[in-house]
Design a protein around this motif. Structure first.
Motif, PDB file in Angstrom:
ATOM      1  N   ARG A 158       0.817  -1.216   0.000  1.00 53.52           N
ATOM      2  CA  ARG A 158       0.000   0.000   0.000  1.00 53.52           C
ATOM      3  C   ARG A 158       0.847   1.261   0.000  1.00 53.52           C
ATOM      4  NH1 ARG A 158      -4.020  -2.919   4.285  1.00 53.52           N
ATOM      5  NH2 ARG A 158      -5.428  -3.865   2.731  1.00 53.52           N
ATOM      6  N   ALA A 159       2.118   1.121   0.342  1.00 53.63           N
ATOM      7  CA  ALA A 159       3.020   2.269   0.258  1.00 53.63           C
ATOM      8  C   ALA A 159       3.442   2.546  -1.180  1.00 53.63           C
ATOM      9  CB  ALA A 159       4.259   2.031   1.122  1.00 53.63           C
ATOM     10  N   VAL A 160       3.386   1.513  -2.031  1.00 51.89           N
ATOM     11  CA  VAL A 160       3.864   1.693  -3.403  1.00 51.89           C
ATOM     12  C   VAL A 160       2.739   1.751  -4.428  1.00 51.89           C
ATOM     13  CG1 VAL A 160       6.030   0.534  -2.840  1.00 51.89           C
ATOM     14  CG2 VAL A 160       4.193  -0.776  -3.890  1.00 51.89           C
ATOM     15  N   ALA A 161       1.499   1.422  -4.024  1.00 56.48           N
ATOM     16  CA  ALA A 161       0.406   1.400  -5.001  1.00 56.48           C
ATOM     17  C   ALA A 161      -0.878   1.941  -4.388  1.00 56.48           C
ATOM     18  CB  ALA A 161       0.177  -0.021  -5.516  1.00 56.48           C
ATOM     19  N   ASP A 162      -1.658   2.628  -5.193  1.00 60.25           N
ATOM     20  CA  ASP A 162      -2.936   3.164  -4.725  1.00 60.25           C
ATOM     21  C   ASP A 162      -3.951   2.048  -4.492  1.00 60.25           C
ATOM     22  OD1 ASP A 162      -1.970   5.782  -4.948  1.00 60.25           O
ATOM     23  OD2 ASP A 162      -2.570   5.912  -7.054  1.00 60.25           O
ATOM     24  N   GLU A 163      -3.916   1.042  -5.339  1.00 57.26           N
ATOM     25  CA  GLU A 163      -4.837  -0.091  -5.225  1.00 57.26           C
ATOM     26  C   GLU A 163      -4.026  -1.378  -5.143  1.00 57.26           C
ATOM     27  OE1 GLU A 163      -8.455  -2.320  -7.717  1.00 57.26           O
ATOM     28  OE2 GLU A 163      -7.051  -0.966  -8.732  1.00 57.26           O
ATOM     29  N   VAL A 164      -4.255  -2.153  -4.100  1.00 57.24           N
ATOM     30  CA  VAL A 164      -3.568  -3.433  -3.926  1.00 57.24           C
ATOM     31  C   VAL A 164      -4.612  -4.538  -3.952  1.00 57.24           C
ATOM     32  CG1 VAL A 164      -2.144  -4.850  -2.409  1.00 57.24           C
ATOM     33  CG2 VAL A 164      -1.723  -2.384  -2.573  1.00 57.24           C
ATOM     34  N   VAL A 165      -4.406  -5.512  -4.822  1.00 56.47           N
ATOM     35  CA  VAL A 165      -5.367  -6.598  -4.981  1.00 56.47           C
ATOM     36  C   VAL A 165      -4.680  -7.938  -4.744  1.00 56.47           C
ATOM     37  CG1 VAL A 165      -6.907  -7.801  -6.577  1.00 56.47           C
ATOM     38  CG2 VAL A 165      -6.762  -5.295  -6.621  1.00 56.47           C
ATOM     39  N   VAL A 166      -5.164  -8.679  -3.751  1.00 59.83           N
ATOM     40  CA  VAL A 166      -4.805 -10.090  -3.616  1.00 59.83           C
ATOM     41  C   VAL A 166      -5.887 -10.844  -4.379  1.00 59.83           C
ATOM     42  CG1 VAL A 166      -4.465 -12.031  -2.053  1.00 59.83           C
ATOM     43  CG2 VAL A 166      -3.696  -9.741  -1.385  1.00 59.83           C
ATOM     44  N   PRO A 167      -5.545 -11.416  -5.522  1.00 59.83           N
ATOM     45  CA  PRO A 167      -6.576 -11.929  -6.431  1.00 59.83           C
ATOM     46  C   PRO A 167      -7.454 -13.017  -5.816  1.00 59.83           C
ATOM     47  CG  PRO A 167      -4.469 -11.761  -7.542  1.00 59.83           C
ATOM     48  CD  PRO A 167      -4.201 -11.558  -6.087  1.00 59.83           C
ATOM     49  N   GLU A 168      -8.685 -13.020  -6.244  1.00 61.20           N
ATOM     50  CA  GLU A 168      -9.599 -14.089  -5.867  1.00 61.20           C
ATOM     51  C   GLU A 168      -9.028 -15.410  -6.379  1.00 61.20           C
ATOM     52  OE1 GLU A 168     -14.295 -15.298  -6.546  1.00 61.20           O
ATOM     53  OE2 GLU A 168     -13.576 -13.301  -7.072  1.00 61.20           O
ATOM     54  N   GLY A 169      -9.112 -16.421  -5.570  1.00 62.21           N
ATOM     55  CA  GLY A 169      -8.550 -17.707  -5.961  1.00 62.21           C
ATOM     56  C   GLY A 169      -7.102 -17.869  -5.565  1.00 62.21           C
ATOM     57  N   TRP A 170      -6.554 -16.881  -4.823  1.00 62.55           N
ATOM     58  CA  TRP A 170      -5.163 -17.010  -4.386  1.00 62.55           C
ATOM     59  C   TRP A 170      -4.971 -18.286  -3.580  1.00 62.55           C
ATOM     60  CZ3 TRP A 170      -3.433 -17.680   0.586  1.00 62.55           C
ATOM     61  CH2 TRP A 170      -2.039 -17.737   0.729  1.00 62.55           C
ATOM     62  N   GLN A 171      -3.881 -18.985  -3.864  1.00 74.25           N
ATOM     63  CA  GLN A 171      -3.468 -20.135  -3.072  1.00 74.25           C
ATOM     64  C   GLN A 171      -2.007 -20.428  -3.405  1.00 74.25           C
ATOM     65  OE1 GLN A 171      -5.715 -23.628  -4.120  1.00 74.25           O
ATOM     66  NE2 GLN A 171      -4.948 -23.699  -6.204  1.00 74.25           N
ATOM     67  N   CYS A 172      -1.474 -21.494  -2.833  1.00 72.48           N
ATOM     68  CA  CYS A 172      -0.101 -21.897  -3.122  1.00 72.48           C
ATOM     69  C   CYS A 172       0.089 -22.037  -4.630  1.00 72.48           C
ATOM     70  CB  CYS A 172       0.197 -23.224  -2.425  1.00 72.48           C
ATOM     71  SG  CYS A 172       1.802 -23.936  -2.865  1.00 72.48           S
ATOM     72  N   CYS A 173       1.203 -21.511  -5.135  1.00 75.39           N
ATOM     73  CA  CYS A 173       1.461 -21.574  -6.575  1.00 75.39           C
ATOM     74  C   CYS A 173       1.935 -22.950  -7.021  1.00 75.39           C
ATOM     75  CB  CYS A 173       2.487 -20.518  -6.979  1.00 75.39           C
ATOM     76  SG  CYS A 173       4.174 -20.870  -6.407  1.00 75.39           S
ATOM     77  N   GLY A 174       2.273 -23.821  -6.069  1.00 71.80           N
ATOM     78  CA  GLY A 174       2.664 -25.175  -6.414  1.00 71.80           C
ATOM     79  C   GLY A 174       4.092 -25.328  -6.907  1.00 71.80           C
ATOM     80  N   PHE A 175       4.885 -24.240  -6.860  1.00 70.73           N
ATOM     81  CA  PHE A 175       6.253 -24.354  -7.379  1.00 70.73           C
ATOM     82  C   PHE A 175       7.109 -25.234  -6.476  1.00 70.73           C
ATOM     83  CE2 PHE A 175      10.025 -23.142  -9.638  1.00 70.73           C
ATOM     84  CZ  PHE A 175       9.572 -22.706 -10.867  1.00 70.73           C
ATOM     85  N   ALA A 176       6.957 -25.046  -5.153  1.00 70.55           N
ATOM     86  CA  ALA A 176       7.561 -25.957  -4.165  1.00 70.55           C
ATOM     87  C   ALA A 176       9.042 -26.213  -4.412  1.00 70.55           C
ATOM     88  CB  ALA A 176       6.793 -27.275  -4.126  1.00 70.55           C
ATOM     89  N   GLY A 177       9.826 -25.147  -4.361  1.00 73.45           N
ATOM     90  CA  GLY A 177      11.266 -25.304  -4.564  1.00 73.45           C
ATOM     91  C   GLY A 177      11.586 -25.570  -6.017  1.00 73.45           C
ATOM     92  N   ASP A 178      11.992 -26.806  -6.322  1.00 67.95           N
ATOM     93  CA  ASP A 178      12.320 -27.135  -7.712  1.00 67.95           C
ATOM     94  C   ASP A 178      11.216 -27.924  -8.412  1.00 67.95           C
ATOM     95  OD1 ASP A 178      12.490 -29.606  -6.517  1.00 67.95           O
ATOM     96  OD2 ASP A 178      14.593 -29.968  -7.035  1.00 67.95           O
ATOM     97  N   ARG A 179      10.106 -28.180  -7.713  1.00 66.85           N
ATOM     98  CA  ARG A 179       9.036 -28.982  -8.329  1.00 66.85           C
ATOM     99  C   ARG A 179       8.472 -28.296  -9.572  1.00 66.85           C
ATOM    100  NH1 ARG A 179       9.932 -33.771  -7.514  1.00 66.85           N
ATOM    101  NH2 ARG A 179      11.957 -32.739  -7.467  1.00 66.85           N
TER     102      ARG A 179
END
Length: 210
Positions: free
Chosen positions: A131-152
């Motif tokens: 919020r210090a760098v942007a007027d509008e901050v959005v954590v998108p709907e459907g946010w969850q773990c990206c599944g990258f899991a290190g090297d996976r």
């Protein structure tokens, strides 16, 4: 990202000490997560003593510049007495941001918290910096773990493609002026999923305070 943290600290008048031999140090997660106990024990034998020396026997906090590494260091140093590990975003929100002048703000920012930032209780700090760098901050709907899991995510990109499908749809449904997360592998995963240039949140703060 480490360069952004050093830049922000310099602008805030805070001196950061980088331990000798930092290039050969690790939080140990790549070993512990795969059950490679010998490798983890080698890290545990070498890294805590080096951090104790660099932190002046625990007088200074140990600042980690990636959320998953912060979580790994917290586990690694759990039996190391009074050594304290803090994440760079939490440190920036509490110690650096009050001493910085934001000169350029983004109109909108898509923010991807990470599994580690959530488990560490850092998401409020993420929002403070965002919020210090942007007027509008959005954590998108459907946010969850990206599944990258290190090297996976490198070895099995289909995992990340599946895990990010809902969030990517929300992100690409509109345009944003910036895209951020707090871990490089998560940034790679979200960039692949959305086609947008995800960067570490502190890199955006460095841009905003330049």
């Amino acid at each position: 990202m480490a360069a952004a943290l050093l830049t922000l600290a310099d602008r805030a008048g805070v001196r950061l000490l980088v331990p000798e031999g930092i290039g050969s140090m690790c939080c140990g997660t790549p070993w512990s997560s795969k059950g490679l106990t010998a490798g983890y024990e080698a890290v545990r034998d070498r890294v805590p003593p080096a951090l104790r020396a660099a932190s002046r026997d625990g007088a200074l906090p140990v600042v980690s510049d990636a959320a998953s590494c912060t979580e790994g260091f917290a586990k690694l140093l759990a039996g190391a007495g009074d050594l304290r590990v803090v994440d760079a975003v939490g440190y920036a929100a509490a110690e650096l941001l009050p001493r910085l002048t934001v000169r350029r703000r983004l109109g909108s920012l898509a923010l991807h918290p990470t599994c580690s930032s959530t488990r560490l209780g850092l998401d409020d700090a993420l929002l403070t910096v965002a919020r210090a760098v942007a007027d509008e901050v959005v954590v998108p709907e459907g946010w969850q773990c990206c599944g990258f899991a290190g090297d996976r995510g490198l070895l099995h990109p289909e995992l990340t493609a599946s895990a990010t499908r809902a969030e990517a749809a929300a992100v690409t449904a509109r345009s944003f002026d910036g895209y951020a997360s707090v871990n490089r592998t998560c940034e790679i995963g979200m960039a692949r999923a959305t086609g947008q240039p995800y960067r570490h949140l502190l890199e955006l703060l460095a841009d905003a305070t330049a």
